[in-house]
Motif scaffolding. Sequence first.
Motif, PDB file in Angstrom:
ATOM      1  N   UNK A  28       0.824  -1.204   0.000  1.00 52.86           N
ATOM      2  CA  UNK A  28       0.000   0.000   0.000  1.00 52.86           C
ATOM      3  C   UNK A  28       0.861   1.259   0.000  1.00 52.86           C
ATOM      4  N   UNK A  29       1.886   1.255   0.847  1.00 52.09           N
ATOM      5  CA  UNK A  29       2.770   2.420   0.936  1.00 52.09           C
ATOM      6  C   UNK A  29       3.476   2.670  -0.393  1.00 52.09           C
ATOM      7  N   UNK A  30       3.982   1.596  -1.000  1.00 52.69           N
ATOM      8  CA  UNK A  30       4.663   1.730  -2.292  1.00 52.69           C
ATOM      9  C   UNK A  30       3.710   2.258  -3.360  1.00 52.69           C
ATOM     10  N   UNK A  31       2.517   1.680  -3.426  1.00 54.69           N
ATOM     11  CA  UNK A  31       1.551   2.070  -4.452  1.00 54.69           C
ATOM     12  C   UNK A  31       1.218   3.546  -4.348  1.00 54.69           C
ATOM     13  N   UNK A  32       1.037   4.002  -3.126  1.00 55.50           N
ATOM     14  CA  UNK A  32       0.641   5.389  -2.938  1.00 55.50           C
ATOM     15  C   UNK A  32       1.793   6.356  -3.179  1.00 55.50           C
ATOM     16  N   UNK A  33       3.024   5.866  -3.021  1.00 55.87           N
ATOM     17  CA  UNK A  33       4.163   6.737  -3.291  1.00 55.87           C
ATOM     18  C   UNK A  33       4.414   6.879  -4.784  1.00 55.87           C
ATOM     19  N   UNK A  34       3.832   5.977  -5.576  1.00 57.41           N
ATOM     20  CA  UNK A  34       4.105   5.941  -7.011  1.00 57.41           C
ATOM     21  C   UNK A  34       2.948   6.460  -7.857  1.00 57.41           C
ATOM     22  N   UNK A  35       1.898   6.979  -7.221  1.00 62.51           N
ATOM     23  CA  UNK A  35       0.741   7.444  -7.983  1.00 62.51           C
ATOM     24  C   UNK A  35       0.380   8.859  -7.556  1.00 62.51           C
ATOM     25  N   UNK A  36      -0.172   9.641  -8.469  1.00 62.23           N
ATOM     26  CA  UNK A  36      -0.618  10.993  -8.116  1.00 62.23           C
ATOM     27  C   UNK A  36      -1.670  10.954  -7.013  1.00 62.23           C
ATOM     28  N   UNK A  37      -1.759  12.036  -6.242  1.00 62.93           N
ATOM     29  CA  UNK A  37      -2.657  12.066  -5.086  1.00 62.93           C
ATOM     30  C   UNK A  37      -4.106  11.834  -5.478  1.00 62.93           C
ATOM     31  N   UNK A  38      -4.525  12.364  -6.627  1.00 64.51           N
ATOM     32  CA  UNK A  38      -5.927  12.238  -7.007  1.00 64.51           C
ATOM     33  C   UNK A  38      -6.223  10.917  -7.702  1.00 64.51           C
ATOM     34  N   UNK A  39      -5.233  10.020  -7.795  1.00 68.60           N
ATOM     35  CA  UNK A  39      -5.434   8.721  -8.437  1.00 68.60           C
ATOM     36  C   UNK A  39      -5.416   7.571  -7.431  1.00 68.60           C
ATOM     37  N   UNK A  40      -5.348   7.879  -6.171  1.00 63.04           N
ATOM     38  CA  UNK A  40      -5.200   6.817  -5.181  1.00 63.04           C
ATOM     39  C   UNK A  40      -6.451   5.947  -5.075  1.00 63.04           C
ATOM     40  N   UNK A  41      -7.611   6.500  -5.397  1.00 62.96           N
ATOM     41  CA  UNK A  41      -8.823   5.677  -5.376  1.00 62.96           C
ATOM     42  C   UNK A  41      -8.784   4.620  -6.477  1.00 62.96           C
ATOM     43  N   UNK A  42      -8.093   4.923  -7.578  1.00 63.99           N
ATOM     44  CA  UNK A  42      -7.937   3.924  -8.649  1.00 63.99           C
ATOM     45  C   UNK A  42      -7.096   2.762  -8.136  1.00 63.99           C
ATOM     46  N   UNK A  43      -6.007   3.081  -7.415  1.00 67.52           N
ATOM     47  CA  UNK A  43      -5.181   2.024  -6.842  1.00 67.52           C
ATOM     48  C   UNK A  43      -5.938   1.262  -5.759  1.00 67.52           C
TER      49      UNK A  43
END
Length: 725
Positions: free
Chosen positions: A621-636
């Motif tokens: 989860x931490x890695x995914x969120x560090x690698x995606x734009x803030x407004x795209x986290x719901x997609x992840x």
Amino acid sequence: MSVYVPSSWLLINEKNKGHSNHGPSIFGYPLSIFFIVINEFCERFSYYGMRAVLVIYFKFFLSWDDNLSTAIYHTFVALCYLTPILGALVADSWLGKFKTIISLSIVYTVGQAVLSIGSINDLMDGDRDGTPDNLHIPVALSMIGLVLIAFGTGGIKPCVAAFGGDQFEEHQEKQRSRFFSIFYLSINAGSLLSTIITPMLRGVECGIHVKQKCYPLAFGVPAILMAIALLVFVVGSRMYKKVEPQGNIMVQVASCITFAIGNRFRHRSKQFPKREHWLDWAREKYDKRLILQTKMVLKVLFLYIPLPMFWALFDQQGSRWTLQATTMDGDFGLVQIQPDQMQTVNPILIVIMVPIVDAVVYPLIQKCHINFTPLRKMTVGMLLAALAFVVAAVVQVQIDRTLPIFPEAGTSQVRVINLGNDKVTANFYPDGRSVDLSSLTWTEYLNFETAKLNSTNNVVITNGSETLNKAYPFDGKERHTLIITNRGRLQSQLLFDGITEKPEQGDNKIRFINNLDVPINISMGGTDFPYVSFFSATNYTNFQRGKKSITIHTDSYNCTTRSLPFGYGSAYTIIVEGCEGNELKLRYVEDIQANTVSMAWQIPQYFLMTCGEVVFSVTGLSFSYSQAPANMKSVLQAGWLLTVAVGNIIVLIIAGASKLEEQWTEYVLFAALLLVVTVIFAIMAYFYTYVDPAEVEAQLVEEENRKREKGLPLPEYGSTAQTKM
């Protein structure tokens, strides 16, 4: 059980500009969040409590075999992790978070109530024999209840935490962060308490006509907790800050991808120049920033492809591992553990391991100058999960060594017990097998081919002075007990045992043979057996573990004694031998050995799996969120939950397609598959390049600003109105 922080908690969609919270506060926190935290505690208690006993309910109430129980369990879990996508779409595009939570919580509560009602045995058992007369009714109610629960719990999953975050103002970042810590603790508390309590409720005997395991109570309490969760949430209604739905970013990303693919195929001719990335074919319609953000998200989602295999193993803690525990000894000395209570090991270890790993393990690795990147951590987590299943296979091999061998198709098993006071010989024809027995002795179960055994006068019994010829009808795939006595005259009787599997749920099957000269009544542990004449036997009756008081009553005297301590999963034939004074004399014939492998041996596999979860799930989860734009986290968020759903679908496929007869071989198969997938993931991780999404976007903005300053034309894109975040 997974109690990691869902990714939606790490994201507050917007700063809620233009919204002011004028509601009451306490200690600087909006009072409304306390209703949300209590709601979450009750909901998680409801979900994990119901799920803890679910596979046991399938097997022992609905009488499904291990494979069907496992398949339906994982179908339910998969559905629970597919429906959050639907819930997020409904909340962000139509109803808003508040109305979505209310609506789906009602569905959720109704589902829990339907499941509880479906498990009431007295409603289904017309002839009061202890089993439902028509299983179609409880099966139908159970399936309806589970579908409603899946839509309810999955639908509100992406909404509740984000709705709690909506209650804070822009300047309350510190309070918001603490709220999520409290929120996390409420989930752990609810899940941990429920997995301890609901198996205890299941273990209670209840029923109006026939006493049964109390599944209505085990499901009813979670249903009540879900109703309380809904009520508490509604009570706080006027205090909530409710943000109107503003569209779902997942829809925009999906539309961008769909348009890019379609546009690429529409312009396949060579007159259209190639573009650097296939998503660039969406630039005729979509903003360059959205395209760039989508590229970064897809790069992470590509790494998600191997991840479902981890969840395929992880979620079997609630199915295969729980079923494994039913064949083990739950005696922990002062505490007696139910098979479904072993699931509590995971959340307990999570609470212990997360701070240890963060504060001790990772710093030590760093001091050793090892570059333990997030993707390497995830790789180690997958290896630990595979190792956990190897350990589970070793434990299963040890269990299998203690399990009884029942007759297969075309064979029968016969045990001979000599109840007389002379030596006897029993000859079985046509194979001529012979057994000699002294007074009050017995054989182990002997295997015979049923067809041959039934082809002639199959048993000849002699005690030297008398001979008895018998033609007993033996049934295939069954166990029988041949009892012999010479009291009065040489006589024999064939008992049909009727046991085709090892007793489970901690039960022990006990029957009595009356070897006294007078008829007796037998009472054991509060259970009265019917009148038993000389040289007759009772049917097997289920008893829980421990010592029992045994009393016989005759017309002239009573005798009492304490039984030997019964364990888990045994079967005994108890011979009533005599009465000396008031002391009852008994002999115990062990028909099935009690479970001897302790449930404590499951702790190593739970430990390895939990360590794997800590370094895989939290890091992922931490890695995914560090690698995606803030407004795209719901997609992840949607992608991550989808990997869990696909993992459970994998279990369905393998459990249904594999024809492995031994459970340990299936454990090894899953471990091997995860090992192969881990190698693939490690290769993908090796070629992955880490990015800083904020820096990439900043470079895009800087480039556009430079072009504006120099008066250079900017690329033409489609309308940006539909891509506002």
